[in-house]
Write a protein that holds these residues in place. Structure first.
Motif, PDB file in Angstrom:
ATOM      1  N   PHE A 176      -7.800 -14.099  32.067  1.00 13.38           N
ATOM      2  CA  PHE A 176      -8.639 -13.413  31.087  1.00 13.38           C
ATOM      3  C   PHE A 176      -9.488 -14.447  30.357  1.00 13.38           C
ATOM      4  N   TYR A 177     -10.476 -13.970  29.608  1.00 14.72           N
ATOM      5  CA  TYR A 177     -11.454 -14.871  29.008  1.00 14.72           C
ATOM      6  C   TYR A 177     -11.441 -14.766  27.484  1.00 14.72           C
ATOM      7  N   ALA A 178     -11.784 -15.891  26.854  1.00 13.90           N
ATOM      8  CA  ALA A 178     -11.842 -15.923  25.390  1.00 13.90           C
ATOM      9  C   ALA A 178     -12.759 -17.058  24.938  1.00 13.90           C
ATOM     10  N   PRO A 179     -13.402 -16.907  23.776  1.00 11.26           N
ATOM     11  CA  PRO A 179     -14.308 -17.938  23.257  1.00 11.26           C
ATOM     12  C   PRO A 179     -13.554 -19.072  22.553  1.00 11.26           C
ATOM     13  N   HIS A 180     -14.123 -20.261  22.639  1.00  7.27           N
ATOM     14  CA  HIS A 180     -13.684 -21.411  21.856  1.00  7.27           C
ATOM     15  C   HIS A 180     -14.917 -22.053  21.233  1.00  7.27           C
ATOM     16  N   SER A 181     -14.733 -22.598  20.036  1.00  3.59           N
ATOM     17  CA  SER A 181     -15.807 -23.316  19.351  1.00  3.59           C
ATOM     18  C   SER A 181     -15.150 -24.305  18.391  1.00  3.59           C
ATOM     19  N   ARG A 182     -14.845 -25.502  18.904  1.00  2.00           N
ATOM     20  CA  ARG A 182     -14.109 -26.472  18.084  1.00  2.00           C
ATOM     21  C   ARG A 182     -14.305 -27.891  18.620  1.00  2.00           C
ATOM     22  N   ASN A 214       5.192 -16.378  13.026  1.00  2.00           N
ATOM     23  CA  ASN A 214       3.948 -17.149  12.991  1.00  2.00           C
ATOM     24  C   ASN A 214       3.322 -17.160  14.378  1.00  2.00           C
ATOM     25  N   VAL A 215       2.016 -16.898  14.433  1.00  6.67           N
ATOM     26  CA  VAL A 215       1.245 -16.894  15.670  1.00  6.67           C
ATOM     27  C   VAL A 215       0.039 -17.813  15.467  1.00  6.67           C
ATOM     28  N   PHE A 216      -0.262 -18.610  16.476  1.00  6.37           N
ATOM     29  CA  PHE A 216      -1.357 -19.577  16.391  1.00  6.37           C
ATOM     30  C   PHE A 216      -2.282 -19.379  17.598  1.00  6.37           C
ATOM     31  N   ILE A 217      -3.542 -19.037  17.340  1.00  3.86           N
ATOM     32  CA  ILE A 217      -4.531 -18.802  18.400  1.00  3.86           C
ATOM     33  C   ILE A 217      -5.643 -19.831  18.227  1.00  3.86           C
ATOM     34  N   THR A 218      -5.823 -20.704  19.211  1.00  3.15           N
ATOM     35  CA  THR A 218      -6.730 -21.844  19.033  1.00  3.15           C
ATOM     36  C   THR A 218      -8.195 -21.498  19.256  1.00  3.15           C
ATOM     37  N   GLY A 219      -8.479 -20.294  19.731  1.00  3.63           N
ATOM     38  CA  GLY A 219      -9.861 -19.872  19.952  1.00  3.63           C
ATOM     39  C   GLY A 219     -10.276 -18.775  18.996  1.00  3.63           C
ATOM     40  N   HIS A 220     -11.344 -18.071  19.379  1.00  2.03           N
ATOM     41  CA  HIS A 220     -11.925 -17.049  18.504  1.00  2.03           C
ATOM     42  C   HIS A 220     -12.051 -15.729  19.249  1.00  2.03           C
ATOM     43  N   MET A 221     -10.940 -15.057  19.502  1.00  2.00           N
ATOM     44  CA  MET A 221     -11.008 -13.783  20.207  1.00  2.00           C
ATOM     45  C   MET A 221     -11.777 -12.732  19.421  1.00  2.00           C
ATOM     46  N   GLU A 222     -11.879 -12.917  18.106  1.00  2.00           N
ATOM     47  CA  GLU A 222     -12.550 -11.921  17.268  1.00  2.00           C
ATOM     48  C   GLU A 222     -14.073 -11.986  17.347  1.00  2.00           C
ATOM     49  N   TYR A 223     -14.625 -13.034  17.947  1.00  2.00           N
ATOM     50  CA  TYR A 223     -16.074 -13.224  17.945  1.00  2.00           C
ATOM     51  C   TYR A 223     -16.813 -12.049  18.584  1.00  2.00           C
ATOM     52  N   ASP A 224     -18.014 -11.771  18.051  1.00  2.00           N
ATOM     53  CA  ASP A 224     -18.921 -10.785  18.632  1.00  2.00           C
ATOM     54  C   ASP A 224     -19.634 -11.366  19.851  1.00  2.00           C
ATOM     55  N   ARG A 225     -20.380 -10.499  20.524  1.00  2.00           N
ATOM     56  CA  ARG A 225     -21.147 -10.925  21.689  1.00  2.00           C
ATOM     57  C   ARG A 225     -22.070 -12.109  21.374  1.00  2.00           C
ATOM     58  N   ASN A 226     -22.728 -12.082  20.214  1.00  2.00           N
ATOM     59  CA  ASN A 226     -23.783 -13.056  19.926  1.00  2.00           C
ATOM     60  C   ASN A 226     -23.346 -14.217  19.032  1.00  2.00           C
ATOM     61  N   THR A 227     -22.060 -14.302  18.676  1.00  2.00           N
ATOM     62  CA  THR A 227     -21.642 -15.318  17.721  1.00  2.00           C
ATOM     63  C   THR A 227     -21.870 -16.726  18.238  1.00  2.00           C
ATOM     64  N   LEU A 228     -21.492 -17.005  19.475  1.00  2.00           N
ATOM     65  CA  LEU A 228     -21.705 -18.346  20.027  1.00  2.00           C
ATOM     66  C   LEU A 228     -23.190 -18.658  20.154  1.00  2.00           C
ATOM     67  N   LYS A 229     -23.985 -17.665  20.481  1.00  2.00           N
ATOM     68  CA  LYS A 229     -25.432 -17.868  20.561  1.00  2.00           C
ATOM     69  C   LYS A 229     -25.990 -18.281  19.200  1.00  2.00           C
ATOM     70  N   GLU A 230     -25.562 -17.592  18.154  1.00  2.00           N
ATOM     71  CA  GLU A 230     -26.033 -17.921  16.809  1.00  2.00           C
ATOM     72  C   GLU A 230     -25.587 -19.312  16.401  1.00  2.00           C
ATOM     73  N   GLU A 231     -24.364 -19.702  16.765  1.00  2.00           N
ATOM     74  CA  GLU A 231     -23.898 -21.055  16.456  1.00  2.00           C
ATOM     75  C   GLU A 231     -24.713 -22.100  17.216  1.00  2.00           C
ATOM     76  N   TYR A 232     -25.002 -21.816  18.478  1.00  2.00           N
ATOM     77  CA  TYR A 232     -25.780 -22.751  19.293  1.00  2.00           C
ATOM     78  C   TYR A 232     -27.184 -22.939  18.705  1.00  2.00           C
ATOM     79  N   LEU A 233     -27.862 -21.848  18.385  1.00  2.00           N
ATOM     80  CA  LEU A 233     -29.217 -21.941  17.845  1.00  2.00           C
ATOM     81  C   LEU A 233     -29.212 -22.621  16.474  1.00  2.00           C
ATOM     82  N   ARG A 234     -28.197 -22.371  15.677  1.00  2.00           N
ATOM     83  CA  ARG A 234     -28.064 -23.028  14.366  1.00  2.00           C
ATOM     84  C   ARG A 234     -27.938 -24.536  14.536  1.00  2.00           C
ATOM     85  N   ASP A 235     -27.076 -24.965  15.446  1.00  2.00           N
ATOM     86  CA  ASP A 235     -26.859 -26.397  15.643  1.00  2.00           C
ATOM     87  C   ASP A 235     -28.080 -27.076  16.252  1.00  2.00           C
ATOM     88  N   LYS A 236     -28.765 -26.369  17.162  1.00  2.00           N
ATOM     89  CA  LYS A 236     -30.002 -26.928  17.743  1.00  2.00           C
ATOM     90  C   LYS A 236     -31.051 -27.117  16.667  1.00  2.00           C
TER      91      LYS A 236
END
Length: 304
Positions: A187-193, A229-251
């Motif tokens: 399965f797939y999940a986003p990471h941003s760290r 206690n549960v620890f999730i190292t990624g961002h399963m809660e992210y929306d479709r465009n969240t990584l895109k917005e982070e990428y454009l912000r950093d650029k």
């Protein structure tokens, strides 16, 4: 079943427009079912966005959920209107006498700092200590997962050579485990760290289990055997465009940032990002609410 939030909260209209079952306080008070009391310590800069993301998944179960939003007193958000914070958020001092079925602690863009250098670290440690006696099960997301593993088990974080940024495939280590039940073998999940925790450090703690991991992104879902206690190292809660917005912000800031991996079709930022983790996110958040909280939390929270 619905999630219970105030009608004035922006998420109420957002989720209602998505045909998600929302219940206001007046209707909820006329029911005899005790809702699950879930607190969200929101450390993300754009708090309204994060509210919408988390509430979307917490509402996608047959359980009635009552939400309490918490902000830090030692650091005031610069990216969320003060009117919103004053109306919908509480400080820890306001709620520390209460008991909760569950707590979610969000990520924060501070993972390149030493834990003790984060402005609200002392306050966060007070909340994590309080959660041991006042919360039945706590989910720590991304940086909060690293912070929680460090605080509770003295597990270090390590700098990455380059940012872990994109959508990565993951496997399930135990298909019968309650938290990962129902997930596909892959399965797939986003990471941003910029940092990570390592398997060999976690394996030294007998109380912890690694429930899911990725060949590319490393350890993903870790939990205590009793699921308190549960620890999730990624961002399963992210929306479709969240990584895109982070990428454009950093650029725009001039950062040396690569295009998120496995995200845009043909790596074309003009394409609509591929939303490949919505199903797995629904399963994991639903499993947490059902198996880790609802099935085990005491009906009378004062006995917690």
């Amino acid at each position: 079943m619905p999630i219970r939030i105030p009608m004035e909260l922006p998420a109420f209209q957002v989720l209602s427009n998505e045909n998600i079952f929302i219940m206001n306080d007046e209707r909820a008070n006329n029911q005899d079912i005790r809702p699950l009391k879930i607190a969200i310590l929101n450390l993300m800069p754009k708090k309204i966005v994060t509210e919408n993301q988390l509430l979307r998944y917490l509402s996608n179960t047959p359980l009635q959920v009552e939400i309490k939003l918490i902000q830090t007193k030692s650091y005031v958000s610069q990216n969320t209107p003060s009117e919103h914070l004053n109306k919908f958020y509480s400080y820890f001092d306001d709620i520390k006498h209460e008991k909760f079925d569950g707590l979610l602690i969000t990520g924060a863009p501070v993972e390149q700092m030493e834990f003790e250098d984060v402005t609200y670290w002392k306050e966060l440690t007070e909340i994590m200590e309080w959660s041991k006696t006042n919360v039945f099960s706590t989910v720590h997301i991304c940086w909060a997962a690293q912070a929680g593993l460090h605080y509770h088990y003295n597990i270090p974080k390590y700098d990455l050579k380059e940012k872990m940024f994109g959508i990565f495939s993951h496997g399930v280590n135990d298909e019968k485990a309650d938290l990962t039940r129902g997930l596909d073998d892959v399965f797939y999940a986003p990471h941003s760290r910029h940092t990570e925790v390592k398997r060999e450090d976690i394996e030294k703690v007998l109380e912890l289990e690694i429930l899911s991991e990725s060949e590319d992104a490393g350890v993903f879902i870790v939990a205590t055997k009793n699921r308190r206690n549960v620890f999730i190292t990624g961002h399963m809660e992210y929306d479709r465009n969240t990584l895109k917005e982070e990428y454009l912000r950093d650029k725009e800031k001039g950062d040396n940032i690569e295009i998120p991996k496995n995200y845009f079709k043909n790596n074309d930022v003009n394409e609509t990002p591929q939303y490949t983790w919505r199903g797995p996110a629904s399963i994991v958040f639903g499993n947490w609410l059902n198996y880790c909280v609802y099935q085990n939390t005491p009906y009378d929270l004062s006995t917690l």
